[in-house]
Structures are given as C-alpha cells and as structure tokens.
Scaffold this active site. Structure first.
Site, PDB file in Angstrom:
ATOM      1  N   LYS A  42       0.794  -1.233   0.000  1.00 11.23           N
ATOM      2  CA  LYS A  42       0.000   0.000   0.000  1.00 11.23           C
ATOM      3  C   LYS A  42       0.822   1.277   0.000  1.00 11.23           C
ATOM      4  CE  LYS A  42      -4.220  -1.626   0.045  1.00 11.23           C
ATOM      5  NZ  LYS A  42      -5.349  -1.055  -0.654  1.00 11.23           N
TER       6      LYS A  42
HETATM    7  C1  LIG Z   1      -2.084  -7.362   3.690  1.00 13.04           C
HETATM    8  C2  LIG Z   1      -2.846  -6.943   2.490  1.00 13.04           C
HETATM    9  N1  LIG Z   1      -2.933  -7.756   1.454  1.00 13.04           N
HETATM   10  C3  LIG Z   1      -3.623  -7.428   0.358  1.00 13.04           C
HETATM   11  C4  LIG Z   1      -4.283  -6.245   0.256  1.00 13.04           C
HETATM   12  C5  LIG Z   1      -5.099  -5.996  -0.963  1.00 13.04           C
HETATM   13  O1  LIG Z   1      -5.066  -4.746  -1.478  1.00 13.04           O
HETATM   14  P1  LIG Z   1      -6.178  -4.068  -2.336  1.00 13.04           P
HETATM   15  O2  LIG Z   1      -6.856  -3.063  -1.458  1.00 13.04           O
HETATM   16  O3  LIG Z   1      -5.409  -3.422  -3.435  1.00 13.04           O
HETATM   17  O4  LIG Z   1      -7.156  -5.067  -2.847  1.00 13.04           O
HETATM   18  C6  LIG Z   1      -4.214  -5.380   1.334  1.00 13.04           C
HETATM   19  C7  LIG Z   1      -4.933  -4.140   1.366  1.00 13.04           C
HETATM   20  O5  LIG Z   1      -4.985  -3.421   2.364  1.00 13.04           O
HETATM   21  C8  LIG Z   1      -3.481  -5.741   2.480  1.00 13.04           C
HETATM   22  O6  LIG Z   1      -3.391  -4.937   3.564  1.00 13.04           O
END
Ligand SMILES: Cc1ncc(COP(=O)(O)O)c(C=O)c1O
Length: 308
Positions: A42
């Site tokens: 992120k």
């Molecule tokens: C640990 C983790 N994995 C995957 C994601 C997936 O991200 P997205 O919001 O782009 O779907 C996030 C999002 O906060 C996350 O914190």
C-alpha cells in the site's frame, strides 16, 4: 545505495522464485511487497494518490487527509502525507492489528476507531461524516478512486513484466479494495491476453457468492464487489480458508525463511491450487502484500493447525 528520502524506496522490490514443492513442475514467483519502507504493497498507493492530488491542486498544505483503512493504506498514506506535512486522520475498524495502528500513529497520523461489527462500510461512513465536518479535508477513498488501480498499473504491473521477461500463465492476487489486483491484472493482460486472472478472497468474503462473516486473514476480503472489477474478465475466484492460509504462513517461515502475512498465505495457497489446474511448467505470479511481523500480537504463528 544512497537515498535522501524513504519515499525513494517505494517499489522495485525483489521477486522470489519460490523453492518449494509445486505441482507439475510449475514455478510460483512472488513479488515481495513487505520490502516497501512502510512494510506493505500500500505504500505504492499512498504515494500515488497523494502525489497526484498534490499535483492536481486537490490538496494543499492546509488539507487534512481522511481515509477509511484496514491499516496498510493508512501507513502508506501517512508516509506520503509526511512529505507535505499534512494532517492525516485514519478511520480503522477496531479489530485490525495493533501493530499497524501503532505504526500509523508513529508516522503522525490520528486514528479514529469504528466498531468491528460495522466492518469497512462503517469506516467508510465515518470517514464521509468527518469529511463533511472538517474544512479543507480530502478523502482519497481507495474503494472507488480510479487512482487506486492506476497506481499499480503504472508500477507493479511493469515491474513484474520486467522481472520475469517470459509469458505469465496466471496472475494470482488478493482483493481488499481490489485496486492492486485490477491495476496489475489490466497491465499484465495488455502485455499478454493469455494470462489467466485469479482473484483470492478469504472465506467470509462475498466474491464467490458466500455469506459474509468474519475471518482471521487480514487485508483481503470484500463486503461489496469492488467497482474496479466491473469491466474485468476474471478467470477464477478462489476462496481460501483461514486454516489453509495460516498453514502456508507457517511453512513459508520454516521452509523458506519468509515472514509473510496472512493475505500472502492465502495467495500462496491459491497459487498452489492453480498449479494443479494449469498446464505443467506454468509460470504463476503472485504478490506477498506484507509481513507477518505486523500480526505477531494476533498469534500469526500460533494457530491451531497441526504441527509441521
Ligand atoms: C495485507 C494486504 N494484502 C492485500 C491487500 C489488498 O489490497 P487491495 O486493497 O489493493 O485489494 C491489502 C490491502 O490493504 C493488504 O493490507
């Protein structure tokens, strides 16, 4: 390498060719997003959304940034906002990991809690209420901002293509807001129409039509279909149990020295499932979004699944 600003360290993370037992001699390559300075995928989003809003004049030195988040977006935004000394208020459902909340505060952000039972929708509602009250506030709103997939279309996607320099049979990634999946997938498809798109969710998320309920896997799972998926052809949606994800979290540490969070455990379990379905010697790409170190207080290595 000499840098002057941690923001220079966002992206261009290593990709690992996992050395484990994989069905049909396929390869699983994982982008190691915990190597970003804020510790997760992120950081890319925080940097992209703040820099773009700044350039477009949507925010100024007086602006307060407000965002609903499970935590990692909050850390990414707080990191990016620091550069412009912006006030940042992050709306976080109580249940999410203490480590992430401590790090958001350490970066100077203020946290407003919402009740766990109201989920991310409760945090979105609260963010909109606060934005109406606070003058000169800006809500990037990752859940519907087209800058979210764009952030990954322009960074993670091209990096993966560059890292591998060979055809990709399947891209396997989780969805929280759906932005990283949609943006990266769109880029990979633009380079190779044959790449299969595989989205991963925990049990308790609604993409496969299941009933919504709580789960231990953190960072992925949706309460509503991400708007970014509207025009996408997703080939498979794999629903992974907490148990299957945490088993991979443990094995990754024991067998490969990798500290991966539970969403990474889930995408690894899903990638192994895909290796069974795909032709032999396939190239499968996945994304490890963050590290287990921010879930130690949640006993990430202390689940009830059997001993290895
Ligand atoms: C640990 C983790 N994995 C995957 C994601 C997936 O991200 P997205 O919001 O782009 O779907 C996030 C999002 O906060 C996350 O914190």
């Amino acid at each position: 390498m000499l840098v002057k600003d941690v923001n220079q360290l966002i992206g261009n993370n290593p990709m690992i060719d996992l050395q484990m037992e994989i069905p049909k001699q396929s390869h699983i390559y994982a982008k190691l997003e915990m190597f970003n300075p804020g510790g997760s995928i992120k950081d890319r989003l925080g940097q992209y959304m703040i820099e773009k809003a700044w350039k477009e004049g949507k925010i100024s030195q007086q602006t307060t940034i407000i965002e609903p988040t499970a935590g990692n977006t909050g850390i990414g935004l707080a990191l990016a906002a620091q550069k412009y000394h912006l006030k940042t208020i992050l709306i976080v459902p109580e249940k999410f990991s203490q480590e992430k909340q401590i790090l958001m505060k350490a970066l100077g952000a203020k946290i407003v809690h919402t009740e766990s039972k109201d989920g991310i929708q409760g945090a979105i509602k609260k963010a909109n209420e606060l934005a109406a009250e606070i003058r000169d506030s800006y809500v990037p709103m990752q859940f519907k901002n087209a800058d979210n997939p764009a952030a990954y279309y322009h960074s993670l996607g091209p990096e993966i293509v560059n890292d591998l320099q060979k055809p990709i049979n399947a891209f396997v990634a989780g969805a929280g807001s759906g932005g990283s999946f949609a943006g990266t997938a769109a880029y990979l498809k633009s380079k190779n129409q044959a790449t299969k798109l595989v989205v991963v969710e925990p049990e308790g998320s609604i993409l496969n039509g299941g009933m919504q309920h709580s789960h231990r896997i953190e960072g992925i799972g949706v309460e509503f279909i991400p708007p970014f998926f509207a025009r996408m052809n997703i080939d498979h949606t794999l629903t992974i149990s907490d148990e299957a994800a945490f088993k991979q979290v443990k094995e990754a540490a024991r067998q490969q020295g990798l500290f991966i969070g539970s969403s990474s455990g889930a995408v690894l379990a899903a990638s192994l499932q895909m290796a069974e379905i795909l032709p032999a010697e396939s190239t499968i790409v996945t994304v490890f979004a963050d590290s287990s170190e921010r879930y130690l207080s949640q006993q990430i290595y202390d689940t009830e699944s059997e001993e290895l």
